[in-house]
Design a protein around this motif. Sequence first.
Motif, PDB file in Angstrom:
ATOM      1  N   THR A  57       4.155   1.667   2.662  1.00 24.39           N
ATOM      2  CA  THR A  57       5.349   2.486   2.446  1.00 24.39           C
ATOM      3  C   THR A  57       4.998   3.785   1.734  1.00 24.39           C
ATOM      4  N   HIS A  58       5.890   4.752   1.866  1.00 27.73           N
ATOM      5  CA  HIS A  58       5.725   5.998   1.117  1.00 27.73           C
ATOM      6  C   HIS A  58       6.739   6.056  -0.010  1.00 27.73           C
TER       7      HIS A  58
ATOM      8  N   GLN B 291      -5.406   3.460  -7.514  1.00 34.54           N
ATOM      9  CA  GLN B 291      -5.171   2.427  -8.516  1.00 34.54           C
ATOM     10  C   GLN B 291      -4.585   1.205  -7.831  1.00 34.54           C
ATOM     11  N   ILE B 292      -4.997   0.036  -8.317  1.00 35.95           N
ATOM     12  CA  ILE B 292      -4.427  -1.208  -7.807  1.00 35.95           C
ATOM     13  C   ILE B 292      -3.931  -2.009  -8.994  1.00 35.95           C
ATOM     14  N   GLY B 293      -2.694  -2.484  -8.927  1.00 34.62           N
ATOM     15  CA  GLY B 293      -2.177  -3.284 -10.030  1.00 34.62           C
ATOM     16  C   GLY B 293      -0.760  -3.714  -9.764  1.00 34.62           C
TER      17      GLY B 293
ATOM     18  N   ILE C  83       0.875  -1.169   0.000  1.00 34.51           N
ATOM     19  CA  ILE C  83       0.000   0.000   0.000  1.00 34.51           C
ATOM     20  C   ILE C  83       0.907   1.213   0.000  1.00 34.51           C
ATOM     21  N   LEU C  84       0.789   2.003  -1.056  1.00 31.11           N
ATOM     22  CA  LEU C  84       1.708   3.120  -1.258  1.00 31.11           C
ATOM     23  C   LEU C  84       0.940   4.430  -1.179  1.00 31.11           C
ATOM     24  N   GLY C  85       1.519   5.395  -0.482  1.00 32.94           N
ATOM     25  CA  GLY C  85       0.871   6.700  -0.421  1.00 32.94           C
ATOM     26  C   GLY C  85       1.714   7.694   0.340  1.00 32.94           C
ATOM     27  N   GLY C  86       1.383   8.948   0.195  1.00 38.46           N
ATOM     28  CA  GLY C  86       2.109   9.987   0.908  1.00 38.46           C
ATOM     29  C   GLY C  86       1.677  10.022   2.367  1.00 38.46           C
ATOM     30  N   SER C  87       2.305  10.899   3.149  1.00 37.66           N
ATOM     31  CA  SER C  87       1.941  10.942   4.557  1.00 37.66           C
ATOM     32  C   SER C  87       0.535  11.518   4.693  1.00 37.66           C
TER      33      SER C  87
ATOM     34  N   VAL D  94      -2.172   2.213  -4.815  1.00 38.16           N
ATOM     35  CA  VAL D  94      -1.788   3.604  -4.568  1.00 38.16           C
ATOM     36  C   VAL D  94      -2.933   4.274  -3.835  1.00 38.16           C
ATOM     37  N   MET D  95      -2.615   4.919  -2.728  1.00 34.58           N
ATOM     38  CA  MET D  95      -3.658   5.469  -1.866  1.00 34.58           C
ATOM     39  C   MET D  95      -3.520   6.981  -1.777  1.00 34.58           C
TER      40      MET D  95
END
Lengths: 277, 394, 301
Positions: free
Chosen positions: B218-219, B241-243, B61-65, B233-234
């Motif tokens: 993670t960021h 998006q998920i992939g 799961i990826l995203g900014g703070s 991507v969050m």
Amino acid sequence: MSSHRGPSTFILSVLCFGFAFLYVPILVMMAYSFNDSALATVWGGFSTRWYSALLNNEQIINAALLSLKIAAVSATFATILGTLAGLALTRMRRFRGRFLFTGLIAAPLVMPEVITGLSLLLLFVSLQQLIGWPVSRGATTITIAHITFAMAYIAVIVQARLASMDESLEEAAMDLGGRPMQVTFDITLPLIAPSMISGWLLAFTLSLDDLVIASFTSGAGASTLPMVIFSKIKLGVTPDINALATIIIGTLSLGILIASWIILRSQRKTSAQRQSG
Amino acid sequence: MTAATDKEAPKLPETDFTETPWLDPQAAPFIQIKSLSKEFDDFTAVDSISLDIYQGELFTILGGSGCGKSTLLRMLAGFENPSAGQIIIDGVDISDLPAYDRPVNMMFQSYAVFPHMTVAQNIAYGLKKDRLPNAEINSRVQEMLELVQLQDLAARKPKQLSGGQCQRVALARALIKRPKVLLLDEPLAALDKKLREQTQFELINLQHKLGTTFIVVTHDQEEAMTLSSRVAVMDAGRFVQIGTPLEVYEFPLNRFVADFFGTINLFDATVTSSVQVDSCTHTIEAALDKTGTLVKADCSHQLNQGDIISIGVRPEKLSISQKKPRGKNLTITNGIVEDLAYYGNRSIYRVRSHSGRMIQVSAQNFQRTKELVLEWDDQVYLSWDSSCSVVLPE
Amino acid sequence: MSQANHSIPLGDKLWRWLVISLPYWWLAIFFLAPFAIVFKISFADPVVAQPPFSNFFDFSPGAESWLLATLDNYRFITEDNLYWISYFKSLKIATISTVLCLLLGYPMAYGIAKCQPGTRNILLMLVILPFWTSFLLRVYAWIVMLGKTGAINSLLLKMGLITTPIEMLYTDGAVYLGIVYTYIPFMVLPLYSVLEKMDTNLQDAAADLGARRWQVFFNIILPLSMPGVIAGSMLVFIPALGEFVIPSLLGGIDSLMIGRTLYDEFFINRDWPLASAVATVLLFIIVVPIMLLQSSQKERS
């Protein structure tokens, strides 16, 4: 703020004056405790007769024993309650009455002793009227009073330690199957133990030293050491109190110096270990 | 744009689903997150998220703070209560279970290694709480110590360990209970760069060996790209998006993903023509705003003339040359090198196009030269193939 | 940890309940409730009985009113000069003592902060040490020093500087001395912690820009150490205001600080309702500096 220039002459002289101010009276009093003469004006030669007089003074010995007993019991209970309060404030996020709780923890720290003492006495009197307890005032009521104001100090110390501690340590333990109570005993308490010990020592000292609250909450039967000392020194200088003061201050100072030496040494040891490991 | 499904990205030919279970229509998801929400007093951290994760995946799961990824992870671990929705793991609804009753373990960002216990005691903690017999605890701790190569350090206290060793203690401690899912919160963030690369591969190997489902938060998009089987991507409490990392990088669904996951040059444009090539490819032509430069692009769906879109091109897909390039499907523009950074293996150029746009180009340094091939203020041509243009909805 | 989950086992809920409730109820019963009682009794009449105050409620038939509250005690406090004088004297002594503590404590804290780290720790230890030893006995040490036949007078007599002993004990001066002596660690410690953290480069920069030494102090150091000054002042002022032991041991009969007046009212005159009223008023006086302290702390964070 250490500077290459170092303190100026003015600062140095204030420092010297300040420390002289802090220590000369104590040292003079200690010196007088070995004065054979009962009069402060005359140096009657070196003697330990006030010390032997002290040992034969049953009133003082009993008061000292009572004070030590109250201090030990109240410090222990205050540490338990204060630690729980610290845990509640830092680790239990939401509960009803949290605002009031925070205020109740802070208030005893700033409350004048006369007010705390007076209000506790009035509580004990009212309780006696209502439910017949406490039957009489004495060691028990003094202990309750000391627990109440000392637990606030301990809560503050423990709270500060918990606030600076990584909460994920406790979460990790819980994640690994530790139930809340187990987590507290396995992780939290061992890690805050140094704060609890210094809190206990502080509570012990506060109890041993307290005159005002004890005077209010005590009854006819029980006199703590400060109460006995107070009634004696109200009339002026008494040589056996010089001896008592020397013993008390000497023992306490020695204890504190040894304790801080041990702490300092263990700190050096761990930092040395870290460098080598 | 929640739960963007995989349908929209073109499928790669695949018959064996063991590496890509999410494409298998027969596969049952191992972890099901169903419209999960978390509201704090005045804001929504996680906004009705749904997600299926399959057994053995290394899902990131990826995203900014502040995007809600940590709250999501903490809900999976049981440290936060969802405001709404369900979490189902292996068919069991765990939404209401406290952290200590969940078949999930976590590796914390700070590693949270208990400082007053030895390495062995740290690793044994979870089994002790399960009241396993001592003999079994000892043998499993030994097994774990070997797995993470800490046999020689079993009696050490955490103070005497390096950051990388602490990371392995935390990993061993979380894996020893054989959790159904291992949660990893920024697993590599506390390590320095060299160690991070090495640890990354160790982590992947370990996951392959054990077959445990990993969920990583993670960021760091590079970390996400190298580690994961799939990435979500969050942003602002939702999945954008998920992939697979490749899908997300090469076929971003919108400007946010394109920009967040890697670097991209973005142009606003208006569609001028759209021609169908085959069942799932359309070749479109679009005019860039301001200059009207025509850009060619491949697109998976039909667009109409006059549609406003964004066209994106990754810096490494651009060619930079002093001679004008030729080619059938090329988009060509020219400009002046305004900035360049030499990295040894490649160089990054920032080229000011004749319309005033700044375009970033990343080029491999194929030749071994004594001087830079291109210098500041050189006139250059930029070109890219139509298949490299990413069409993004406005 | 700590959410109210639906399926949290009963034992774990009990633990949570225990952690919160035990200290909470202890403080509610032994700290909050007593104040309510003080407040209540401050509206009662003193009677010669055990306990020496009238009942608050009277439900006996034929009673004029079921509520027996009186404002007499508060009226008495405002009318009798004794209480006014006591409150004002307390404020005066607390304020002057705080200023004296600041004047002595600031240079001390500054000097300690300027020392080498090794020396610093020892000096700091020496400041804290008296705090851990008996407060009562340290006040007593001043009786030994100041008395008519005490150390200072005998020394001066022996040196021939005076012929008759100076009256030092049982004066207001002795009370100031005692308060400054007792509370100086509370002033030095917060000041030290602020000064120790201060960046020396700031001072060097100011000196580099042409500031003289005293200008550096007044323009840079003092303003930056204000949080320490405020914290230290409050830590001295608040306990000094309610001080009982020092005025009753070192002060004269006219050293009427409010703590002592309250104590005497209670133990000597046995007027519990009046003592309660005095306490209630003192409580409101104490609240003001505490509010100031809190708002200054809020500003800082």
